[in-house]
Design a protein around this motif. Structure first.
Motif, PDB file in Angstrom:
ATOM      1  N   CYS A 114      -1.622   9.270  -2.055  1.00 12.04           N
ATOM      2  CA  CYS A 114      -1.103   8.356  -1.030  1.00 12.04           C
ATOM      3  C   CYS A 114      -2.042   8.205   0.163  1.00 12.04           C
ATOM      4  N   GLY A 115      -2.674   9.303   0.587  1.00 16.75           N
ATOM      5  CA  GLY A 115      -3.473   9.263   1.800  1.00 16.75           C
ATOM      6  C   GLY A 115      -4.950   8.976   1.620  1.00 16.75           C
ATOM      7  N   GLU A 116      -5.488   9.328   0.444  1.00 17.84           N
ATOM      8  CA  GLU A 116      -6.933   9.202   0.261  1.00 17.84           C
ATOM      9  C   GLU A 116      -7.329   8.385  -0.972  1.00 17.84           C
TER      10      GLU A 116
ATOM     11  N   ALA B 267       0.840  -1.202   0.000  1.00 13.15           N
ATOM     12  CA  ALA B 267       0.000   0.000   0.000  1.00 13.15           C
ATOM     13  C   ALA B 267       0.876   1.253   0.000  1.00 13.15           C
ATOM     14  N   PHE B 268       0.324   2.325  -0.531  1.00 11.28           N
ATOM     15  CA  PHE B 268       1.010   3.613  -0.468  1.00 11.28           C
ATOM     16  C   PHE B 268       0.957   4.144   0.962  1.00 11.28           C
ATOM     17  N   VAL B 269       2.036   4.822   1.363  1.00 12.51           N
ATOM     18  CA  VAL B 269       2.117   5.424   2.693  1.00 12.51           C
ATOM     19  C   VAL B 269       2.557   6.884   2.538  1.00 12.51           C
ATOM     20  N   GLU B 270       2.443   7.637   3.615  1.00 14.25           N
ATOM     21  CA  GLU B 270       2.776   9.063   3.580  1.00 14.25           C
ATOM     22  C   GLU B 270       4.222   9.302   3.119  1.00 14.25           C
ATOM     23  N   GLU B 271       5.110   8.399   3.492  1.00 20.10           N
ATOM     24  CA  GLU B 271       6.526   8.558   3.115  1.00 20.10           C
ATOM     25  C   GLU B 271       6.761   8.440   1.606  1.00 20.10           C
ATOM     26  N   ASP B 272       5.758   8.010   0.846  1.00 20.94           N
ATOM     27  CA  ASP B 272       5.890   7.876  -0.609  1.00 20.94           C
ATOM     28  C   ASP B 272       5.601   9.179  -1.353  1.00 20.94           C
ATOM     29  N   VAL B 273       5.088  10.180  -0.666  1.00 24.63           N
ATOM     30  CA  VAL B 273       4.612  11.389  -1.342  1.00 24.63           C
ATOM     31  C   VAL B 273       5.681  12.019  -2.223  1.00 24.63           C
ATOM     32  N   ASP B 274       6.903  12.213  -1.723  1.00 28.22           N
ATOM     33  CA  ASP B 274       7.948  12.860  -2.523  1.00 28.22           C
ATOM     34  C   ASP B 274       8.248  12.078  -3.793  1.00 28.22           C
ATOM     35  N   ASP B 275       8.351  10.740  -3.668  1.00 30.47           N
ATOM     36  CA  ASP B 275       8.634   9.919  -4.843  1.00 30.47           C
ATOM     37  C   ASP B 275       7.467   9.902  -5.819  1.00 30.47           C
TER      38      ASP B 275
END
Length: 196
Positions: A68-70, A28-36
């Protein structure tokens, strides 16, 4: 008194799973993936063929945060499909995204889509993830996995073919881009294809 309609069947959703391939972990996507995610989806080579968030609108960091979050979690929760962050096992770096979308539960049909980071292109990650997700979907009972790529997107078309998808034809003038429109090459994978 009017007759009460029967209750609707429960919303179907895919199980939340982590898939692993030789080099990738699909999670799953997580908050730490936002930059990438922001880096991947603002890449001009990707934006040429995948006009996100919509044609003519630039992709922003807010789009990456929402994805990532929603958005990605909601796609699974509402029964549309499931999206994974494809992370290289050796480095932990986000190599791309792969997902099932536009799922038609009564027909047991879904569409597969993917994107690859600029640093991950040409390394076979998209094919590896496509094989894993499409075979997993067939194991879940899907009878048809569809994959569409712009006719001019040679790299994406190679992924479909290497992953065993069969070209069915061309959908003319089928998708808007940031500039103009494109024809789409329509591919599919059905369970009997795996016996070949």
């Amino acid at each position: 008194m009017p007759e009460t309609p029967p209750p609707s069947p429960a919303q179907r959703i895919l199980p939340s799973v982590i898939l692993e391939t030789e080099r990738l972990r699909l999670r799953a996507f997580v908050e730490e993936d936002v930059d990438d995610v922001f880096l991947i989806y603002t890449d001009p080579a990707l934006q040429r063929w995948v006009p996100l968030p919509e044609p003519g609108v630039p992709y922003t960091r807010e789009n990456a945060e929402r994805w990532c979050g929603e958005v990605a979690p909601a796609l699974r929760a509402n029964g549309d499909g499931q999206h994974w962050a494809a992370v290289e096992k050796d480095t932990g770096r986000l190599a791309g995204s792969i997902g099932l979308l536009r799922t038609d539960w009564p027909a047991m049909r879904t569409e597969l889509g993917y994107s690859v980071s600029p640093w991950g292109r040409g390394r076979g990650f998209a094919t590896e993830a496509t094989v894993a997700v499409s075979r997993w979907a067939i194991d879940q009972g899907f009878e048809r996995i569809e994959l569409k790529a712009a006719t001019g997107n040679a790299g994406s078309r190679r992924v479909a073919e290497k992953a065993g998808f069969v070209l069915e034809g061309i959908e003319r003038n089928a998708m808007p881009l940031h500039e103009g429109r494109t024809d789409l090459a329509a591919y599919s994978l059905v369970p009997s294809d795996l016996a070949r």
